[in-house]
Design a protein around this motif. Structure first.
Motif, mmCIF file in Angstrom:
data_model
loop_
_atom_site.group_PDB
_atom_site.id
_atom_site.type_symbol
_atom_site.label_atom_id
_atom_site.label_comp_id
_atom_site.label_asym_id
_atom_site.label_seq_id
_atom_site.Cartn_x
_atom_site.Cartn_y
_atom_site.Cartn_z
ATOM 1 N N GLU A 389 37.738 33.672 31.739
ATOM 2 C CA GLU A 389 36.782 33.705 32.770
ATOM 3 C C GLU A 389 36.738 35.312 33.174
ATOM 4 O O GLU A 389 35.962 35.612 33.917
ATOM 5 N N ALA A 390 38.004 36.135 32.966
ATOM 6 C CA ALA A 390 37.916 37.449 33.271
ATOM 7 C C ALA A 390 36.714 38.108 32.624
ATOM 8 O O ALA A 390 36.520 39.429 33.064
ATOM 9 N N ARG A 391 36.182 37.647 31.335
ATOM 10 C CA ARG A 391 35.205 38.555 30.816
ATOM 11 C C ARG A 391 33.979 38.466 31.189
ATOM 12 O O ARG A 391 33.039 39.132 30.796
ATOM 13 N N VAL A 392 33.583 37.551 32.508
ATOM 14 C CA VAL A 392 32.397 37.259 32.894
ATOM 15 C C VAL A 392 32.484 37.531 34.308
ATOM 16 O O VAL A 392 33.428 37.506 35.021
ATOM 17 N N GLN A 393 31.157 37.427 35.087
ATOM 18 C CA GLN A 393 30.939 37.817 36.294
ATOM 19 C C GLN A 393 30.733 36.827 37.182
ATOM 20 O O GLN A 393 30.155 36.747 38.540
ATOM 21 N N PHE A 394 30.616 35.609 36.522
ATOM 22 C CA PHE A 394 29.974 34.306 37.312
ATOM 23 C C PHE A 394 31.000 33.249 37.223
ATOM 24 O O PHE A 394 31.959 33.375 36.657
ATOM 25 N N PRO A 395 30.977 32.340 38.209
ATOM 26 C CA PRO A 395 31.778 31.271 38.273
ATOM 27 C C PRO A 395 31.918 30.449 36.994
ATOM 28 O O PRO A 395 30.710 30.184 36.701
ATOM 29 N N VAL A 396 32.957 30.070 36.294
ATOM 30 C CA VAL A 396 33.040 29.323 35.115
ATOM 31 C C VAL A 396 33.246 27.947 35.481
ATOM 32 O O VAL A 396 34.201 27.647 35.495
#
Lengths: 567, 315
Positions: A389-396
Motif C-alpha cells: 500500500e505504500a506504493r500508492v496514494q489512495f486507500p487500498v
C-alpha cells in the motif's frame, strides 16, 4: 450482384435458413456486405453530407442462421458508415426509438464537450422516444467510429465506422479501401454476461490450467504455477468473456458467413480497421501479406511493416496491403485464442484461402504480475509484496487485489502471447508520427494513475475507486502540458480511452511521438502519455472493455477554465 | 483533392494500373521501416526496465520530450469555473439525473447468486441418508445479504439450520459475516448469533469458518475448507474438510467439549455446464471424545464411511 450473393449465401446455409439469410443481408449496410467491391462503389448505407439522420431501434440480427436481439442504427449492424469531410460542419440527428435512453459518442472526434455524447458527463442523454441533434465542425481526418455510451447497448450492435476524408490531399495513397469493423456478438443478454462474471469471474474461461495440462500443454513451469496459486491469480485469465459466449464478427459476418472484400491484383488496398468489440482484444494478421501500418486512431504514422498487430477495443489502424492474384484470410484471433473473426480478401467472389487453426492460448508470466522491472535472479529472493500500500496514494480496499511491485515500461512489448510468434508484431515503439507534435513544450508535471481491480470479485477501478463512489475528477488546467503515467496494477490488458483529446505515447520518438485516443496498457506495466489539455469541459476517461467500465473503471476529467470563465 | 478523386474512381471501376501510379504521395512512397523484431529497447545499453529501477538513464535522441517531469498537483486554474461543465449548457435537473444514472451504472451494481453446493444422497452403513448445503446472496461489491442452509437426515430430519448474514468484504478475498442461525430438526431448535469469515485463501482454498453463540449461552465453531482440483476443464475433484468444535459439554446438543465432529470428503463432479454438475464421492465422518460417547449411548456408531451421489448447481 446482391441477388447472386444471396443465392450463394442461401446455398451455403441450407434451405431452412433462407429467411434468416435474407433478413441478415438486409441488416448489413452495403459496404459491410460480403462481396463488397470496396467503398468506392458507394453503398446506399454509406451516409454523407452535412445533415445526417440516424434512427436507433431494436431489431433482430441473424448470425449463423440464428436470430438474436440487437440495437441497430438505421436498421443495420454495424451501423451505417458515416463518410464526412474535414473542415465541414455536420449535423447528426439521432432518433431514439428505444424504450430506454441512448446516446452516440463520436469516438476520437475532437468536438465541443457538450457534443461528445456521454450521458451524465457531456449531456443528459437522448431520452426514450425523443431525438437529439449533434452539431460540430470536423477538425480532423482519418478512420474513426461511433457507438452508444448508454447501458450495454454497444454489446448488441450500437456501433459503426466513421471516416473523415482530409480537406486536402490524403497523405496515404491507395487504390481501394475496405473498412473492417471487428466486434463480438452474443445471443445472451449483456446483463447475463455481466452477472455471470460477478457470480464467478472465471465463468467464461474454458482454457484454465488443469491436471491434464501438466503434460506440457498448459505451458507453465511449476514455479509459476505455485506463484500464481499463492496469489490467487489465474494465469489463464486473458479475456473475461470468450468464445464460450461470443461469435466474433467482421463487418457483421461470422467466420462461417465469411465476409469477402474484393480487389484487383496489383492494387494498393487500404484496410481501415476498427475494433468495435465490447470486451475483446484481437490479434490481427493476413497470412501471406505484409501489413504496412500507415495510421492509428485516425492519425497517419510513418509506414511500418509488420506481420501481425494487436488491436485493443476502440483502437483503429489503417493498413496498406498489396495482394497478389489469390485469396487471403483476414484472421482476427482473440487475445485469449478462444476464437477468431475471419474474413476473406479475394480478387473474385467465391475464392477462399486456408484459415490457420487457433494458436495455443498464452499464459501470464512474471512481467504481467508487475515484476517486469526485475531480473530472474532477483525474484528468487523470497516473496515480493504484491500489494504494498505504500506504493500508492489512495486507500487500498477490497477492490484492489494487486499493486505492481516493479512495473516496467511495456511500450516495446507487442501484447500478451505475441512475443514469440516467429514473425514481426507491431509495438507502440514502432509508431512514429508523420507530423512533428504541435505542442513542443515539455510537460510541467506528471500524474500517476493506477489501473486497479479485483479479478476474483470482478471489481474494476482507477486509483482504487469505482465511478459509483463518486471519486474526485482528474483536474487539468486548460492548455496545461502534463504527463500521465498509467500504471496497470492488474493482470489484464486495459485499452484506456480519454475523450476529447489525443495524447502522445512517450515511446522514445521525441518530437515524433505518435498520437492516440486509446491505448492498451499491458498487465503489470506502465505507459507514459504526454497530454496537452486543450479541450475545456468535462470528459470521460475509462477502460474500453465495456464490462470493466460497467464495473466502475471510469473517471471524469475536467479541463478548466471553460470559455468565458475568468482564469 | 484531385488526387483523392482519382484514387476513388480508380478503386471503383477504372483500370488498376492507372490507379497504381495516380495517387501515391511522398509519405506513402517512402520505404516502410521494419518493426523491431526482438522488441528491444531503443537504447540497448539501458532497457526501460532497468531505467525504471533507477539503474541507468537511457540515451535519448530527442532529450527534452523524455525528461521526466516531477509529480505534482493541478495548477489553481484547474479549479476555476463550474463544478460540472455540462450544467452550463444543458438543463441542470436533467444533468443531475443523468449523473446519478451514470454513477449507478458504473460500479457496485447489485447481483444475486444461488448456489447449491451439495445436494446428495448418502449411502451409510445402516440407514441411508441425505444432506444439503446451499447458500444465496444478493448485494453490491462490498456489502451483501447471505442466506445459508445446511442439514442432513435419514428416515427423519436429523439436523437442519438456516443462517441470515450481513456479509462485508474486508479484503480482496474475504468477507466478514455476521448474523443469526436457526436450527431445526430432531435436536433442540436453538437460535444462535453467528460470526464468521468466508473467502479464498492462498492456493485457492475456499474457506468458511464461523463461531456461534446460542441463546442458552453455548459456544460452538465450525470450519470448512474446499479445493477444486481441475483434472480437465469439466472434470473436477473436490477434497473437502470440515471440523466442528464446542467450547463446552452439552447433553442437550449431544456435544462434548473440544473437537466434536470432523468430516473428510472427496467428490468428483462433471460439469455438464458450468452451472450444473452431477457428482459421486466418498466421505469419512466421525465424532470425537464425549461427542462420540453421546452417539454410542444412543446406539449409534461413532462414525464411518459414506458413499455420496449428488448434484452441484448454481444460478
Amino acid at each position: 450482384m446482391i441477388h447472386q450473393l444471396m443465392q450463394r449465401r442461401t446455398l451455403l446455409r441450407g434451405a431452412g435458413l433462407i429467411g434468416a439469410a435474407a433478413g441478415m443481408n438486409a441488416l448489413l449496410p452495403a459496404w459491410a456486405r460480403s462481396g463488397s467491391p470496396g467503398l468506392a462503389a458507394k453503398g446506399s448505407a454509406t451516409l454523407g453530407g452535412n445533415d445526417i439522420r440516424l434512427i436507433v431501434d431494436r431489431t433482430m440480427l441473424g448470425v449463423d442462421g440464428r436470430a438474436g436481439h440487437a440495437v441497430a442504427i438505421n436498421g443495420t449492424v454495424p451501423a451505417p458508415l458515416l463518410r464526412l469531410r474535414e473542415g465541414e460542419r455536420v449535423r447528426l440527428t439521432v432518433d431514439n426509438r428505444l424504450d430506454e435512453p441512448t446516446s452516440i459518442h463520436w469516438h476520437g472526434l475532437l468536438v465541443p464537450f457538450e457534443m461528445d455524447g456521454v450521458p451524465g458527463v457531456s449531456f443528459p442523454g437522448i431520452a426514450p422516444r425523443s431525438s437529439f441533434s449533434y452539431e460540430f465542425v470536423l477538425k480532423q481526418a482519418g478512420t474513426y467510429w461511433y457507438h452508444s455510451h448508454s447501458g450495454l447497448q454497444e454489446q448488441i450492435g450500437h456501433y459503426g465506422p466513421l471516416i473523415i476524408d482530409p480537406a486536402g490531399a490524403d497523405p496515404i495513397a491507395y487504390d481501394r479501401e475496405h473498412v473492417l469493423v471487428l466486434s463480438d456478438w452474443t445471443f445472451l443478454h449483456p446483463h447475463t454476461l455481466f452477472t455471470r462474471l460477478k457470480q464467478e469471474a472465471g465463468f467464461w474461461n474454458r482454457q484454465k490450467t488443469t491436471l491434464a495440462g501438466r503434460d506440457g500443454t498448459d505451458r507453465m513451469s511449476d514455479e509459476d504455477r505455485r506463484m500464481f496459486a499463492r496469489m490467487r491469480m489465474d494465469p489463464t485469465d486473458i479475456a473475461d468473456v470468450t468464445a464460450a459466449a461470443y461469435t466474433y464478427l467482421l463487418n457483421g459476418h461470422s467466420p462461417g458467413e465469411n465476409w469477402t472484400g474484393l480487389f484487383r491484383p496489383g492494387e494498393r488496398v487500404r484496410l481501415r480497421i476498427v475494433n468495435a468489440a465490447a470486451q475483446t482484444i484481437f490479434n490481427l494478421r493476413v497470412p501471406g501479406l505484409r501489413l504496412t501500418v500507415v495510421a492509428t486512431d485516425g492519425i497517419p504514422v510513418r509506414p511500418v511493416e509488420v506481420d501481425e498487430l494487436q488491436i485493443g477495443n476502440a483502437e483503429t489502424y489503417d493498413l496498406i496491403v498489396a495482394p497478389d492474384d489469390r485469396a487471403y484470410s483476414i484472421v482476427a484471433e482473440t487475445i485469449d485464442r478462444s476464437g477468431m473473426a475471419v474474413a476473406t480478401l479475394a480478387p473474385r467472389l467465391g475464392l477462399r484461402a486456408a484459415v490457420p487453426p487457433l494458436r495455443p492460448r498464452p499464459t501470464l508470466g512474471m512481467k504481467d504480475m508487475g515484476m517486469g522491472g526485475m531480473d530472474h535472479a532477483a525474484r528468487g529472493h523470497g516473496a515480493m509484496d504484491m500489494r504494498d500500500e505504500a506504493r500508492v496514494q489512495f486507500p487500498v480496499g477490497p477492490g484492489v487485489d494487486m499493486i505492481a511491485p516493479m512495473p516496467a515500461d511495456r511500450t516495446g512489448d507487442p501484447g500478451i502471447g505475441l512475443d514469440q510468434v516467429g514473425h514481426r508484431v507491431l509495438t507502440y515503439r514502432d509508431l512514429v508520427a508523420l507530423e512533428p507534435r504541435q505542442d513542443r513544450r515539455a510537460p510541467t508535471r506528471r500524474i500517476d494513475i493506477h489501473l486497479t481491480g479485483n479479478m476474483e470479485r470482478f471489481m474494476w477501478s482507477m486509483d482504487g475507486a469505482q465511478l459509483s463512489e463518486s471519486p474526485e475528477p482528474y483536474r487539468f488546467a486548460r492548455n496545461e502540458r502534463v504527463r500521465l503515467r498509467l500504471i496497470n496494477d492488474t493482470m489484464m490488458t486495459h485499452p484506456m480511452h480519454l475523450h476529447g483529446h489525443f495524447f502522445e505515447i512517450v515511446n522514445g520518438q521525441g518530437d515524433l511521438q505518435p498520437l492516440k485516443h486509446t491505448i492498451r496498457v499491458l498487465p503489470g506495466g506502465y505507459v507514459d502519455l504526454d497530454l496537452t489539455a486543450d479541450a475545456p469541459g468535462d470528459w470521460a476517461f475509462h477502460c474500453h472493455l465495456l464490462y470493466h467500465m460497467h464495473a466502475g473503471m471510469m473517471r471524469v476529467v475536467t479541463v478548466r477554465p471553460l470559455d468565458g470563465d475568468a482564469a | 483533392m484531385t488526387r483523392f478523386l482519382i484514387a476513388l474512381l480508380a478503386a471503383g471501376a477504372a483500370a488498376p494500373a492507372l490507379a497504381q501510379h495516380a495517387g501515391h504521395s511522398a509519405a506513402a512512397e517512402a520505404p516502410p521501416v521494419e518493426a523491431h523484431q526482438d522488441h528491444a529497447a531503443a537504447d540497448p545499453a539501458c532497457p526501460p526496465e532497468h531505467a525504471a529501477m533507477g539503474h541507468c538513464t537511457p540515451a535519448t535522441p530527442h532529450g527534452a520530450a523524455t525528461q521526466a517531469p516531477p509529480i505534482g498537483p493541478a495548477p489553481a486554474e484547474a479549479m476555476a469555473g463550474p463544478e460540472h461543465a455540462a450544467d452550463a449548457v444543458w438543463d441542470r435537473a436533467a444533468m443531475g439525473a443523468s449523473r446519478e444514472t451514470l454513477r449507478r451504472e458504473h460500479g457496485d451494481m447489485p447481483v444475486s447468486k444461488v448456489m447449491i453446493d451439495r445436494l446428495e444422497w448418502q449411502g451409510r452403513r445402516g440407514e441411508n441418508g441425505y444432506a444439503w448445503d446451499m447458500d444465496a446472496w444478493h448485494g453490491g461489491d462490498v456489502d451483501k445479504l447471505w442466506l445459508k442452509s445446511e442439514g442432513e437426515g435419514g428416515s427423519r430430519l436429523e439436523h437442519g439450520e438456516v443462517q441470515a448474514l450481513w456479509s462485508h468484504a474486508i479484503d480482496p478475498w474475504f468477507d466478514l459475516q455476521l448474523g443469526l442461525r436457526q436450527d431445526f430438526g430432531s435436536g433442540p431448535d436453538r437460535s444462535w448469533l453467528a460470526a464468521g469469515v468466508e473467502g479464498l485463501a492462498p492456493y485457492w482454498f475456499e474457506i468458511d469458518a464461523a463461531v456461534f453463540v446460542s441463546s442458552k449461552g453455548e459456544v460452538v465453531a465450525r470450519a470448512e475448507a474446499e479445493y477444486d482440483l481441475r483434472i480437465t476443464q469439466r472434470l473436477i475433484l473436490q477434497p473437502r474438510a470440515e471440523l466442528n468444535l464446542s467450547a463446552q459439554e452439552s447433553a442437550a446438543l449431544r456435544l462434548g467439549a473440544g473437537l466434536s465432529k470432523a468430516a473428510l470428503g472427496l467428490r468428483l463432479r462433471y460439469e455438464l455446464d458450468r452451472r450444473f454438475a452431477p457428482y459421486a464421492g466418498v466421505e469419512y465422518e466421525r465424532a470425537f471424545g464425549d461427542t462420540a460417547d453421546f452417539r454410542r449411548a444412543a446406539g449409534e456408531r461413532r462414525g464411518g464411511w459414506n458413499v455420496l451421489m449428488g448434484v452441484r448447481a448454481w444460478f
